[in-house]
Write an enzyme that holds these catalytic residues in place. Structure first.
Site, PDB file in Angstrom:
ATOM      1  CG  ASP A   1       9.256 -16.930  -8.545  1.00 16.79           C
ATOM      2  OD1 ASP A   1      10.160 -16.486  -7.692  1.00 16.79           O
ATOM      3  OD2 ASP A   1       8.379 -17.819  -8.073  1.00 16.79           O
ATOM      4  CD  GLU A   2      10.510 -14.935  -3.970  1.00 14.39           C
ATOM      5  OE1 GLU A   2      10.159 -14.862  -2.603  1.00 14.39           O
ATOM      6  OE2 GLU A   2      11.839 -14.917  -4.367  1.00 14.39           O
TER       7      GLU A   2
HETATM    8  P1  TTP Z   1      10.474 -20.278  -5.892  1.00 16.82           P
HETATM    9  O1  TTP Z   1       9.565 -19.138  -5.950  1.00 16.82           O
HETATM   10  O2  TTP Z   1      11.080 -20.464  -4.649  1.00 16.82           O
HETATM   11  O3  TTP Z   1       9.512 -21.460  -6.178  1.00 16.82           O
HETATM   12  P2  TTP Z   1       8.405 -21.866  -7.087  1.00 16.82           P
HETATM   13  O4  TTP Z   1       8.067 -20.799  -7.719  1.00 16.82           O
HETATM   14  O5  TTP Z   1       8.684 -22.959  -7.914  1.00 16.82           O
HETATM   15  O6  TTP Z   1       7.217 -22.379  -6.079  1.00 16.82           O
HETATM   16  P3  TTP Z   1       6.345 -21.713  -5.047  1.00 16.82           P
HETATM   17  O7  TTP Z   1       4.796 -21.957  -5.556  1.00 16.82           O
HETATM   18  O8  TTP Z   1       6.559 -22.442  -3.915  1.00 16.82           O
HETATM   19  O9  TTP Z   1       6.683 -20.025  -5.200  1.00 16.82           O
HETATM   20  O10 TTP Z   1      11.332 -20.364  -6.719  1.00 16.82           O
HETATM   21  C1  TTP Z   1      11.255 -19.605  -8.215  1.00 16.82           C
HETATM   22  C2  TTP Z   1      11.774 -20.501  -9.100  1.00 16.82           C
HETATM   23  O11 TTP Z   1      13.407 -20.451  -9.018  1.00 16.82           O
HETATM   24  C3  TTP Z   1      11.450 -21.943  -9.423  1.00 16.82           C
HETATM   25  O12 TTP Z   1      10.354 -22.079 -10.128  1.00 16.82           O
HETATM   26  C4  TTP Z   1      12.622 -22.562  -9.797  1.00 16.82           C
HETATM   27  C5  TTP Z   1      13.626 -21.662  -9.448  1.00 16.82           C
HETATM   28  N1  TTP Z   1      14.565 -22.421  -8.336  1.00 16.82           N
HETATM   29  C6  TTP Z   1      15.876 -23.169  -8.647  1.00 16.82           C
HETATM   30  O13 TTP Z   1      16.155 -23.073 -10.031  1.00 16.82           O
HETATM   31  N2  TTP Z   1      16.610 -23.526  -7.639  1.00 16.82           N
HETATM   32  C7  TTP Z   1      15.992 -23.568  -6.266  1.00 16.82           C
HETATM   33  O14 TTP Z   1      16.612 -23.968  -5.377  1.00 16.82           O
HETATM   34  C8  TTP Z   1      14.851 -22.732  -6.188  1.00 16.82           C
HETATM   35  C9  TTP Z   1      14.306 -22.703  -4.725  1.00 16.82           C
HETATM   36  C10 TTP Z   1      14.032 -22.070  -7.034  1.00 16.82           C
HETATM   37 MG    MG Z   2       7.424 -18.949  -6.658  1.00 10.84          MG
END
Ligand code: TTP
Ligand code: MG
Length: 396
Positions: free
Chosen positions: A104-105
């Site tokens: 997601d980045e």
């Molecule tokens: P992130 O971008 O770290 O988290 P997020 O999008 O849920 O929240 P934020 O708004 O803080 O960005 O991670 C992206 C996705 O990856 C997250 O939705 C779920 C998955 N993920 C896992 O499955 N295990 C993990 O340990 C992490 C950190 C993320």
């Molecule tokens: Mg995220």
């Protein structure tokens, strides 16, 4: 000209994908969990649930204790991969240089974009309208600053931090909030009285290098937005069709032999899938990421296609040796692209070819009895690797 980097990061991504289809859950505490319902953990947590102290990685029983009203939804990896691919595809069509960093980045080089804020707003509008998923955009002179700009403006934010504003906007943050400086180094810095980003700006570089070696200088560079050494990776527009595999290792590895073993393991996975789909590839990409958040990638095309595990391994190792720095490795990815169907008359399909015969036999045994039942000697005894999510920085 100074670089300008934009980070697009989806907010509570897995949760947002689920809430998009269940609008009644919008604004409520929601978590997406992996593994069995009891005994599983939450992978993604809505911002409303975070107010109760719920964090990603927590076991579900603890989550329910902290936030009894939370809705927990089992993860649907295919849905998230599909939405992720569609978002990344949109970004790759819109911008010239895009580095997909995780599910997601994406980092985007916006150095030559006239008004990155306006473009950032367009991106936010489009993604929200099309996928009904919120996101935050951070813009800065380096990837790390873009990431920090994103973190401080989440959720649903958009923030540019210019070089001249770094101290104003980020000076107060704790050192361990700088991506790349983990808890342990953060603790060591704190014990020296260096607690904030501003402290890192002010401390004498010599003091840092005496304590941490070359990493000390790097800490200071990170804080000052100077980590623009490279903007990486695969050329955008690399053929879409590829077969790749990448893994985050169970621990950081530095030993040459172990790195080779893991590379062979990845190539074996890729090779088996190529052979299963009866395709060969005229190009290969290799990506490496280190313990300290940095990474690099390289791709090459060949006149002769890759098909056997040893061909893939030899090319992957050759490329890896060109880009690898001597520091602990966290992730390696290997991807074969420019795929074409294997033509039966090709000599590689000739049963006289010992290598192909051997690999087909290995594939057959492994297809019947499970992955890696028969392994190459190099892979014997290697710790197997499992992970629930696509690791960050997968070359696609
Ligand atoms: P992130 O971008 O770290 O988290 P997020 O999008 O849920 O929240 P934020 O708004 O803080 O960005 O991670 C992206 C996705 O990856 C997250 O939705 C779920 C998955 N993920 C896992 O499955 N295990 C993990 O340990 C992490 C950190 C993320
Ligand atoms: Mg995220």
């Amino acid at each position: 000209m100074n670089k300008k980097i934009m980070l697009v990061d989806m907010d509570a991504f897995f949760v947002s994908c689920e809430v998009a289809a269940r609008p009644k859950l919008r604004g409520k505490p929601v978590g997406v969990c992996t593994g069995p319902q009891r005994g599983g953990v939450v992978a993604s947590v809505s911002y409303e649930a975070r107010k109760y102290g719920v964090k990603a990685g927590m076991p579900t029983f603890k989550v329910r204790d902290l936030c009894p009203g939370i809705t927990l939804i089992p993860a649907d990896a295919i849905k998230y991969a599909y939405i992720s691919d569609s978002i990344m595809e949109y970004l790759k069509n819109k911008f010239e240089k895009v580095e997909i960093f995780s599910v997601d980045e994406a980092f985007i080089d916006v150095t030559n974009v006239k008004d990155p804020i306006e473009v950032g707003m367009e991106v936010k509008d489009h993604i929200k309208k099309t996928f009904h998923t919120p996101l935050t955009i951070g813009i800065g002179p380096s990837r790390v600053i873009a990431k920090m700009a994103c973190e401080v403006s989440k959720p649903d934010g958009l923030l540019e931090i210019k070089e001249s504003e770094l101290l104003d906007k980020l000076g107060h943050l704790e050192v361990y909030e700088i991506p790349g400086i983990g808890e342990r180094s953060g603790e060591a810095l704190r014990s020296m009285g260096i607690r904030t980003v501003q402290d890192l700006w002010e401390v004498d570089e010599g003091l840092l290098t005496r304590k941490f070696g070359i990493r000390g200088k790097w800490f200071k560079d990170l804080a000052m937005g100077k980590d623009t050494g490279f903007f990486t990776l695969l050329e955008n527009g690399a053929p879409l069709k590829s077969i790749g595999h990448s893994e985050t290792f169970p621990r950081d590895i530095i030993d040459e032999e172990e790195i080779k073993n893991y590379t062979l393991y990845l190539c074996e996975k890729v090779g088996r899938r190529l052979r299963k789909h009866k395709v060969m590839g005229y190009g290969i990409s290799v990506y490496i990421r280190y313990y300290d958040f940095t990474g690099n990638g390289i791709s090459r095309k060949f006149a002769k296609p890759l098909f056997t595990t040893s061909e893939i391994y030899n090319s992957a190792l050759f490329l890896l040796n060109q880009i690898r720095e001597i520091k602990p490795v966290r992730l390696i990815g290997v991807s074969v692209f420019a795929l074409a169907p294997v033509k039966i008359q090709l000599s590689i399909f000739n049963d006289d070819c010992k290598e192909v015969r051997l690999e087909r036999t290995l594939d057959k045994i492994n297809d019947t009895y499970g992955d890696f039942t028969v392994r190459r000697a190099r892979l014997a005894g290697m710790q197997s690797i499992h992970h629930a999510i696509p690791p960050r920085g997968i070359p696609r």
